[in-house]
Design an enzyme around this catalytic site. Structure first.
Site, PDB file in Angstrom:
ATOM      1  N   GLY A 368       1.187  -0.749   0.140  1.00  0.00           N
ATOM      2  CA  GLY A 368      -0.475   0.065  -0.232  1.00  0.00           C
ATOM      3  C   GLY A 368       0.948   1.261   0.053  1.00  0.00           C
ATOM      4  O   GLY A 368       1.975   0.830   0.080  1.00  0.00           O
ATOM      5  N   PRO A 369       0.150   2.246  -0.521  1.00  0.00           N
ATOM      6  CA  PRO A 369       1.360   3.590  -0.463  1.00  0.00           C
ATOM      7  C   PRO A 369       1.755   3.588   1.011  1.00  0.00           C
ATOM      8  O   PRO A 369       0.781   3.388   2.391  1.00  0.00           O
ATOM      9  CB  PRO A 369      -0.383   4.474  -1.022  1.00  0.00           C
ATOM     10  CG  PRO A 369      -1.484   4.218  -0.741  1.00  0.00           C
ATOM     11  CD  PRO A 369      -1.124   2.677  -0.240  1.00  0.00           C
ATOM     12  N   PRO A 370       2.365   4.963   1.445  1.00  0.00           N
ATOM     13  CA  PRO A 370       3.173   5.066   2.096  1.00  0.00           C
ATOM     14  C   PRO A 370       1.924   6.076   3.514  1.00  0.00           C
ATOM     15  O   PRO A 370       1.315   6.686   2.779  1.00  0.00           O
ATOM     16  CB  PRO A 370       3.949   6.291   2.366  1.00  0.00           C
ATOM     17  CG  PRO A 370       4.063   6.282   0.920  1.00  0.00           C
ATOM     18  CD  PRO A 370       3.132   5.460  -0.177  1.00  0.00           C
ATOM     19  N   GLY A 371       2.216   5.537   4.773  1.00  0.00           N
ATOM     20  CA  GLY A 371       1.107   6.982   5.583  1.00  0.00           C
ATOM     21  C   GLY A 371      -0.006   5.380   5.924  1.00  0.00           C
ATOM     22  O   GLY A 371      -1.087   6.021   6.810  1.00  0.00           O
ATOM     23  N   GLY A 373      -0.067   2.852   7.217  1.00  0.00           N
ATOM     24  CA  GLY A 373      -0.595   2.263   8.678  1.00  0.00           C
ATOM     25  C   GLY A 373       0.303   0.597   8.450  1.00  0.00           C
ATOM     26  O   GLY A 373      -0.410  -0.351   9.591  1.00  0.00           O
ATOM     27  N   THR A 375       3.288  -1.047   9.053  1.00  0.00           N
ATOM     28  CA  THR A 375       4.736  -1.105   9.588  1.00  0.00           C
ATOM     29  C   THR A 375       3.727  -1.330  11.372  1.00  0.00           C
ATOM     30  O   THR A 375       3.854  -2.308  12.064  1.00  0.00           O
ATOM     31  CB  THR A 375       5.182  -0.171  10.263  1.00  0.00           C
ATOM     32  OG1 THR A 375       6.296   0.168   9.133  1.00  0.00           O
ATOM     33  CG2 THR A 375       6.329  -0.165  11.177  1.00  0.00           C
ATOM     34  N   SER A 688      -2.766   3.752 -18.400  1.00  0.00           N
ATOM     35  CA  SER A 688      -3.844   4.070 -18.299  1.00  0.00           C
ATOM     36  C   SER A 688      -4.476   5.002 -18.597  1.00  0.00           C
ATOM     37  O   SER A 688      -5.962   5.277 -18.552  1.00  0.00           O
ATOM     38  CB  SER A 688      -4.324   4.204 -16.314  1.00  0.00           C
ATOM     39  OG  SER A 688      -3.355   5.121 -16.180  1.00  0.00           O
ATOM     40  N   LYS A 731      -7.206   5.725  -7.324  1.00  0.00           N
ATOM     41  CA  LYS A 731      -8.153   6.476  -8.453  1.00  0.00           C
ATOM     42  C   LYS A 731      -9.005   7.515  -8.026  1.00  0.00           C
ATOM     43  O   LYS A 731      -9.470   8.658  -7.736  1.00  0.00           O
ATOM     44  CB  LYS A 731      -7.795   6.091 -10.252  1.00  0.00           C
ATOM     45  CG  LYS A 731      -6.106   5.712 -10.749  1.00  0.00           C
ATOM     46  CD  LYS A 731      -6.479   4.912 -11.588  1.00  0.00           C
ATOM     47  CE  LYS A 731      -5.510   4.539 -12.437  1.00  0.00           C
ATOM     48  NZ  LYS A 731      -5.952   3.783 -13.442  1.00  0.00           N
TER      49      LYS A 731
END
Length: 781
Positions: A368-371, A373, A375, A688, A731
């Site tokens: 998933g993208p950073p931030g 959760g 970790t 895309s 998106k």
């Protein structure tokens, strides 16, 4: 029989004057590599019946002459004539002595070379002989060879210390080349084939050359051995003092009653530990090595470090998994909002583990993208399972030794990070987080991803062997969790071993809940604030989400809230009783709004379309601009586009020309089309944006404006069909953050709407298109 052999012995002792060697003689075949050279006297042990008969016949009928040759294969007990060497030595029986075991020792004197060419009798062998005469001329070369052989043999005798001074004196008195060659050959410890070659060589010069070559080779080896012996002797002398002092210290220690040496202490410690059998054997071997060497040597330090690692690994230490599934679920829910799929997978593992202890731990990969959760969720998993937690970042890792350790031959060698984390956790079943697995690198030092294959394979990691430890360690009970932003940079073989769980970006609604229920209470505790001294309105939280952050996760949101609380704490210390943060106060506390919607279209425009893209940081909205200008029908692309996007643009141009038809043929031929994607410093790629570029071109050619409340995504084919794309949820969330109300999606992506949160889906209109005709119809006003 004894009377017969007494007669044989008596005949041998009698003096004998030989006339000429008879043409036919009895044959004695020797084995075990023995050969008799002319002009030499050799004792021979005789026990075989056939040989004794030949010897008796020689003494009685052939004036004690006998033909002596060797067997080609010493293992054959009764060889045939073909299994004997043809060339041998005519010899004379000098003495026969019976031994206590019934065998005989016969003293033979070699006379001259001969060749057996015909067998007259088989038992014993009686053969016809051809005497091989040796003729040569004395030359300077022969004289030089004689001197060289004497010197080399003297050197050989000095190195080996095998020969008496009488032997060396006898050799120095021999001036005849033929006799010298045979004399030296008889003294050298040669193989059977070497001896036979020397016997068969009739030219003395050639024979001396062969002997000289053998002596030179032996002397060279002996000289090297002598140098090595000298070095070893010197080293032993240097260590004698240290050894003596060590032994003396050992004796003093025993006298004082201090009998527990370092090795004894290590052995006692080993007995107390619950190590597997193979680890005990290895430890015992290393302790025995340590016991035999100096305690101050470098190798002893290496062994101590190794044993320390071996003893401190948790071979038998483990934590008991939480059996209460409802309690585990509460812990997961309390730590993170949403993330339903990941939480369900952990609870499934707990349920199966509760029913069967033999179940293998899963290998999970949070993508998933950073931030979002990833970790922190791994930490929550360890708490829910009641397991120890250890963390390792793989970002930028380029040396496989970081995973599997260094071999002990290297100075400063250590185990790999995997075993280091296991030792730190002091549990053989921890939750082990391998962060940023998609950002490993490959270098000349190896491929860490390949080293991880063994670690993350449930079929192999039961016997994981670290290069330093050199013995298997069981990793099958470890719960490995890896994290990644994208999966396409992870090697396929490694990706195949992991169970992918996607953690998608949060909606603004979810972010506000996370901020209110999770982030703010945590930060208030860290900054020593409470509800009486600090308050923030819901409107302020929403404004921070909309105007101060634009991300898939909540990392930037956390920073903004942290900043608010620090400034609030400062105001309280300066005299304020409490601080209430409202929407209008944000600019005072946080400064100007960093996030602007400048890229968004404020009104419908010709040749400008909102496109949707997906990156490792989440979904983004971008504007695709198309400009028609006088030219020659060229396509100009700017905005740092990748090769896939460039090909998609060329397809889009072909589709646009086909869509516009003959009416626009001249316009395409006499105009250039310029496609631009703003933010030119950011690289862009992927198929895309095909539908977006096609609609932008058609809009600029036909002069039709595109609705500014609409965004689209989809791959275009040459026939104008719209194909499915990935990252639909990210998106759509990005479009929602930017205030877009209408989304054009490929018809085949309709199933992805099930993953969209209701609070987002209910506020947007989704239009599913299969071809470019419908896309133009729904987007152009």
């Amino acid at each position: 029989m004894s009377t017969k052999f007494e007669k044989l012995e008596k005949l041998a002792r009698e003096s004998f004057q030989s006339p000429e060697v008879p043409e036919t003689l009895p044959l004695i075949h020797l084995r075990n590599g023995m050969i008799i050279f002319p002009q030499t006297v050799v004792p021979v042990h005789v026990a075989r019946e056939k040989t004794l008969l030949a010897l008796e016949q020689s003494i009685e009928s052939y004036q004690q002459f006998v033909f002596v040759t060797s067997q080609k294969d010493p293992s054959v007990e009764e060889p045939s004539f073909d299994q004997l060497y043809e060339i041998g030595t005519v010899s004379k029986v000098l003495q026969v002595v019976q031994l206590p075991d019934g065998s005989f020792r016969v003293l033979l004197e070699g006379l001259e070379r001969a060749r057996a060419y015909e067998v007259v009798q088989d038992n014993p062998f009686l053969v016809k002989l051809e005497i091989l005469k040796v003729n040569y001329r004395k030359t300077k070369k022969l004289e030089a060879l004689i001197r060289s052989v004497r010197e080399s043999f003297a050197k050989y005798a000095y190195y080996t210390q095998r020969y008496s001074q009488e032997t060396l004196s006898a050799m120095s008195e021999i001036s005849d080349a033929n006799r010298l060659a045979d004399f030296v050959a008889s003294l050298l410890p040669l193989q059977l084939k070497q001896r036979q070659s020397l016997l068969e060589q009739l030219k003395p010069a050639k024979r001396l050359e062969m002997i000289l070559e053998i002596l030179s080779h032996e002397n060279e080896i002996l000289e090297i051995e002598r140098e090595l012996d000298t070095k070893v002797k010197k080293r032993i002398e240097e260590n004698q003092k240290e050894f003596f002092l060590r032994e003396k210290l050992k004796a003093i220690t025993e006298e004082l009653g201090e009998k527990d040496t370092e090795a004894d202490q290590l052995k006692a410690r080993l007995q107390k530990l619950k190590l597997p059998e193979h680890a005990k054997q290895k430890a015992t071997l290393e302790i025995e090595r340590l016991e035999k060497m100096s305690p101050y040597s470098a190798e002893a330090t290496v062994i101590r470090t190794y044993l320390d690692w071996l003893f401190n690994l948790p071979w038998d230490n483990s934590t008991e998994d939480r059996q209460d599934i409802s309690q585990a679920e509460k812990i997961l829910q309390a730590s993170h909002y949403g993330l339903k799929e990941a939480k369900e997978r952990i609870l499934e593992f707990l349920a199966v583990r509760k029913r069967s202890n033999s179940v293998k731990a899963p290998i999970l990969c949070f993508v998933g993208p950073p931030g979002v959760g990833k970790t922190s969720l791994a930490r929550a998993v360890s708490q829910a399972l009641n397991r120890k937690f250890a963390h390792m970042s793989l970002g930028g890792l380029r040396d496989e030794a970081e995973i599997k350790g260094h071999r002990r031959t290297y100075v400063g060698a250590m185990p790999g990070r995997i075993l280091q984390l296991i030792r730190t956790a002091q549990s053989k079943n921890p939750v082990l987080l391998l962060d940023e697995i998609d950002k490993m690198a490959v270098s000349f030092q190896g491929d860490p991803a390949a080293a991880l294959l063994e670690v993350l394979d449930p079929e192999q990691n039961k016997e994981f062997v670290d290069h330093y430890l050199e013995i298997p360690f069981d990793l099958s009970n470890v719960l490995f969790i890896t994290t990644a932003n994208v999966t396409h940079t992870i090697p396929p073989a490694l990706l195949d071993r992991m169970e992918i769980i996607e953690l998608e970006g949060y909606t603004d609604y979810e972010k506000s809940i996370i901020a209110r229920q999770y982030i703010i209470p945590k930060l208030m505790g860290e900054n020593a604030l409470n509800e009486a001294t600090f308050k923030i309105t819901q409107g302020a939280i929403k404004k921070i989400i909309h105007t101060y952050t634009r991300e898939a996760g909540v990392r930037q949101l956390t920073r903004m809230l942290q900043r608010l609380m620090r400034k609030s704490a400062l105001k309280i210390e300066q005299g304020a009783k409490s601080v209430v943060i409202k929407s209008k106060d944000l600019e005072h506390f946080l400064g100007p709004q960093p996030v602007q919607n400048d890229i968004m279209l404020s009104k419908p425009e010709i040749g400008a379309v909102h496109g949707l893209a997906w990156t490792e940081y989440g979904g983004v909205v971008m504007v695709v601009e198309s400009l028609l200008m006088p030219g020659k029908g060229d396509l100009i692309l700017t905005g740092r586009l990748g090769e896939v996007m460039r090909e998609s643009a060329r397809i889009a141009l072909s589709v646009a020309r086909s869509f516009c038809g003959q009416d626009c043929k001249e316009k395409f031929q006499q105009s250039d089309i310029h496609i631009n994607l703003p933010e030119g410093a950011v690289p862009k790629d992927g198929p895309s944006a095909g539908i977006t570029m096609t609609v932008a071109m058609i809009s600029s050619v036909l002069g039709k404006p595109v609705r500014n409340d609409t965004a689209m995504t989809g791959e275009i084919t040459l026939r104008g069909k719209i194909l499915a794309v990935g990252g639909v949820k990210e998106k759509i969330l990005a479009a929602h953050r930017h205030g877009i109300k209408r989304i054009l999606l490929p018809k085949t992506n309709e199933k992805d709407l099930k993953r969209i949160p209701p609070q987002v889906k209910d506020k947007m209109e989704f239009i599913f298109v299969e071809d470019i005709e419908k896309a133009v119809e729904k987007s152009c006003s």
